[in-house]
Every structure is written in structure tokens, then in C-alpha cells.
Write a protein that holds these residues in place. Structure first.
Motif, PDB file in Angstrom:
ATOM      1  N   GLU A  85       6.807  -4.066  -4.272  1.00 24.51           N
ATOM      2  CA  GLU A  85       5.227  -4.015  -5.057  1.00 24.51           C
ATOM      3  C   GLU A  85       4.275  -3.036  -3.854  1.00 24.51           C
ATOM      4  N   LEU A  86       4.637  -3.153  -2.186  1.00 29.28           N
ATOM      5  CA  LEU A  86       3.825  -2.210  -1.170  1.00 29.28           C
ATOM      6  C   LEU A  86       3.603  -0.763  -1.673  1.00 29.28           C
ATOM      7  N   ILE A  87       4.907  -0.168  -1.936  1.00 28.75           N
ATOM      8  CA  ILE A  87       5.469   1.283  -2.054  1.00 28.75           C
ATOM      9  C   ILE A  87       4.277   1.485  -3.447  1.00 28.75           C
ATOM     10  N   ILE A  88       4.681   0.438  -4.515  1.00 33.29           N
ATOM     11  CA  ILE A  88       4.293   1.065  -5.641  1.00 33.29           C
ATOM     12  C   ILE A  88       2.269   1.078  -5.716  1.00 33.29           C
ATOM     13  N   SER A  89       2.000   0.069  -4.404  1.00 31.73           N
ATOM     14  CA  SER A  89       0.619   0.059  -4.282  1.00 31.73           C
ATOM     15  C   SER A  89       0.022   1.000  -3.810  1.00 31.73           C
ATOM     16  N   LEU A  90       0.468   1.072  -3.167  1.00 32.15           N
ATOM     17  CA  LEU A  90       0.784   2.598  -2.033  1.00 32.15           C
ATOM     18  C   LEU A  90       0.520   4.090  -3.024  1.00 32.15           C
ATOM     19  N   MET A  91       1.307   4.448  -4.015  1.00 31.75           N
ATOM     20  CA  MET A  91       1.176   5.401  -5.245  1.00 31.75           C
ATOM     21  C   MET A  91       0.505   5.427  -5.593  1.00 31.75           C
ATOM     22  N   GLU A  92       0.297   4.572  -6.250  1.00 36.63           N
ATOM     23  CA  GLU A  92      -1.162   4.260  -7.003  1.00 36.63           C
ATOM     24  C   GLU A  92      -2.747   4.476  -6.300  1.00 36.63           C
ATOM     25  N   LYS A  93      -2.871   4.486  -5.268  1.00 37.92           N
ATOM     26  CA  LYS A  93      -4.202   4.333  -3.894  1.00 37.92           C
ATOM     27  C   LYS A  93      -3.649   5.870  -3.949  1.00 37.92           C
ATOM     28  N   GLU A  94      -3.247   6.049  -3.668  1.00 41.12           N
ATOM     29  CA  GLU A  94      -2.960   7.685  -3.609  1.00 41.12           C
ATOM     30  C   GLU A  94      -2.831   8.496  -4.443  1.00 41.12           C
ATOM     31  N   GLN A  95      -2.476   7.884  -5.884  1.00 41.81           N
ATOM     32  CA  GLN A  95      -2.690   9.017  -7.124  1.00 41.81           C
ATOM     33  C   GLN A  95      -4.688   9.656  -7.453  1.00 41.81           C
ATOM     34  N   ALA A  96      -5.058   7.662  -6.908  1.00 41.83           N
ATOM     35  CA  ALA A  96      -6.460   7.720  -6.808  1.00 41.83           C
ATOM     36  C   ALA A  96      -6.847   8.902  -6.342  1.00 41.83           C
ATOM     37  N   MET A  97      -6.462   8.959  -4.893  1.00 41.20           N
ATOM     38  CA  MET A  97      -7.317   9.733  -3.565  1.00 41.20           C
ATOM     39  C   MET A  97      -6.885  10.838  -4.332  1.00 41.20           C
ATOM     40  N   SER A  98      -6.084  11.260  -4.883  1.00 34.45           N
ATOM     41  CA  SER A  98      -5.410  12.732  -5.111  1.00 34.45           C
ATOM     42  C   SER A  98      -6.766  13.202  -6.231  1.00 34.45           C
ATOM     43  N   LYS A 146       8.122  -0.276   5.345  1.00 41.18           N
ATOM     44  CA  LYS A 146       7.860   0.596   5.978  1.00 41.18           C
ATOM     45  C   LYS A 146       9.321   2.064   6.210  1.00 41.18           C
ATOM     46  N   THR A 147      11.031   1.398   6.075  1.00 42.47           N
ATOM     47  CA  THR A 147      11.931   2.800   6.188  1.00 42.47           C
ATOM     48  C   THR A 147      12.046   2.979   4.944  1.00 42.47           C
ATOM     49  N   LYS A 148      11.907   2.271   3.623  1.00 44.15           N
ATOM     50  CA  LYS A 148      12.154   3.151   2.719  1.00 44.15           C
ATOM     51  C   LYS A 148      10.934   3.891   2.103  1.00 44.15           C
ATOM     52  N   PHE A 149       9.920   4.163   2.549  1.00 48.64           N
ATOM     53  CA  PHE A 149       8.644   4.754   2.591  1.00 48.64           C
ATOM     54  C   PHE A 149       8.715   5.957   3.506  1.00 48.64           C
ATOM     55  N   ASN A 150       9.709   6.244   4.575  1.00 49.66           N
ATOM     56  CA  ASN A 150       9.622   6.786   5.135  1.00 49.66           C
ATOM     57  C   ASN A 150      11.023   7.604   4.826  1.00 49.66           C
ATOM     58  N   LYS A 172     -10.404   3.511   0.797  1.00 54.80           N
ATOM     59  CA  LYS A 172     -10.695   2.735   1.869  1.00 54.80           C
ATOM     60  C   LYS A 172      -9.319   1.503   1.508  1.00 54.80           C
ATOM     61  N   SER A 173      -9.556   1.885  -0.119  1.00 53.40           N
ATOM     62  CA  SER A 173      -7.806   1.038  -0.475  1.00 53.40           C
ATOM     63  C   SER A 173      -6.769   1.978   0.070  1.00 53.40           C
ATOM     64  N   LEU A 174      -6.492   3.434  -0.234  1.00 52.08           N
ATOM     65  CA  LEU A 174      -5.039   4.165   0.957  1.00 52.08           C
ATOM     66  C   LEU A 174      -5.020   3.090   1.456  1.00 52.08           C
ATOM     67  N   GLN A 175      -5.762   3.675   2.806  1.00 50.77           N
ATOM     68  CA  GLN A 175      -5.474   3.070   4.157  1.00 50.77           C
ATOM     69  C   GLN A 175      -5.120   1.520   4.263  1.00 50.77           C
ATOM     70  N   GLU A 176      -5.858   1.095   3.598  1.00 53.48           N
ATOM     71  CA  GLU A 176      -5.302  -1.033   3.167  1.00 53.48           C
ATOM     72  C   GLU A 176      -3.659  -0.604   2.683  1.00 53.48           C
ATOM     73  N   ALA A 177      -3.810   0.156   1.854  1.00 52.75           N
ATOM     74  CA  ALA A 177      -2.447   0.480   1.481  1.00 52.75           C
ATOM     75  C   ALA A 177      -0.700   0.405   2.498  1.00 52.75           C
ATOM     76  N   TYR A 178      -1.406   1.485   3.072  1.00 61.08           N
ATOM     77  CA  TYR A 178      -0.668   2.463   3.968  1.00 61.08           C
ATOM     78  C   TYR A 178      -0.406   1.695   5.193  1.00 61.08           C
ATOM     79  N   LYS A 179      -0.968   0.530   5.349  1.00 59.31           N
ATOM     80  CA  LYS A 179      -1.530  -0.231   6.441  1.00 59.31           C
ATOM     81  C   LYS A 179      -0.424  -1.524   6.449  1.00 59.31           C
ATOM     82  N   ASN A 180      -0.457  -1.906   4.642  1.00 61.57           N
ATOM     83  CA  ASN A 180       0.128  -2.659   4.089  1.00 61.57           C
ATOM     84  C   ASN A 180       1.836  -2.456   4.129  1.00 61.57           C
ATOM     85  N   VAL A 181       1.839  -1.523   4.165  1.00 62.13           N
ATOM     86  CA  VAL A 181       3.768  -0.464   4.360  1.00 62.13           C
ATOM     87  C   VAL A 181       4.178  -0.647   5.260  1.00 62.13           C
TER      88      VAL A 181
END
Length: 116
Positions: free
Chosen positions: A81-94, A39-43, A23-32
Motif C-alpha cells: 500500500e505504501l508503494i501504491i500510494s507513492l506511485m499514485e503521487k508520482e503519477q500526479a506529479m508526472s 523500501k527494499t521492494k521499492f529499491n 508535498k504529497s509525493l515527498q510524504e509518500a516517499y518518506k513513508n516508503v
């Protein structure tokens, strides 16, 4: 076993989606995705990752230009910061996925384990 193994897999899918980490990962992805710059940088970051993975999988050398672009894009995403947060959430999910994979693979490991 009375339950179909695929039913168990679907239950696991459902359970993963209900975790706080997912759920945290979903929220972080939504924020990005809600922030055009992030969004552009992440893509761009994901595109260059796919390019490198494709080259590795096909045995192609990774040219200097691709490495330079990858480094530049990585530096850019590390400043957002948004992408950093997303990557942290991805790591937890991983971590969870890796733990689950270890558990799922245990029967095969046990089967092939050589007794000494």
C-alpha cells in the motif's frame, strides 16, 4: 524581458516544490523509506527499471530473465500500500511536469508550425 530566463526556471522549481502534489509525493516517499520492507521492494523495483532502460538505450535485447525479475518485482510492489500510494503521487506529479513541458515547448511549436 527584464528577468533572466534561468531566474524564471528557478522560480518554477520553487513553485513545483510548493505544490500540494509535490508535498504529497515527498510524504509518500518518506513513508516508503520509513518502512524497511517497502523500501527494499521499492529499491529493487527502481533498480530493475534502470536496468531495462539502460538496455533499451544501448540497443541491447531484454532477456527473459530480466523480464521475469521485472514482472515478479512489479507484482510485489503492487501488493504494498505504501508503494501504491507513492506511485499514485508520482503519477500526479508526472501529469504536472508533462503539462509544464507542453507549455514550455509551445514557443518552438509555434515557430515551426507550418501555415496552410
Amino acid at each position: 524581458m527584464s528577468e533572466n530566463i534561468y531566474d524564471l526556471a528557478h522560480d518554477l522549481d520553487k513553485g513545483i516544490r510548493e505544490t500540494n502534489e509535490f508535498k504529497s509525493l515527498q510524504e509518500a516517499y518518506k513513508n516508503v523509506n520509513a518502512d524497511e520492507e517497502a523500501k527494499t521492494k521499492f529499491n529493487r523495483f527502481r533498480e530493475i527499471q534502470v536496468t531495462i532502460q539502460e538496455k533499451q538505450m544501448t540497443g541491447q535485447p531484454i532477456d527473459d530473465e530480466t523480464v521475469d525479475v521485472a514482472q515478479k518485482v512489479a507484482e510485489e510492489v503492487q501488493q504494498n500500500e505504501l508503494i501504491i500510494s507513492l506511485m499514485e503521487k508520482e503519477q500526479a506529479m508526472s501529469t504536472i511536469i508533462n503539462d509544464l513541458n507542453r507549455i514550455i515547448m509551445t514557443p518552438l511549436q509555434d515557430l515551426y508550425e507550418v501555415e496552410q
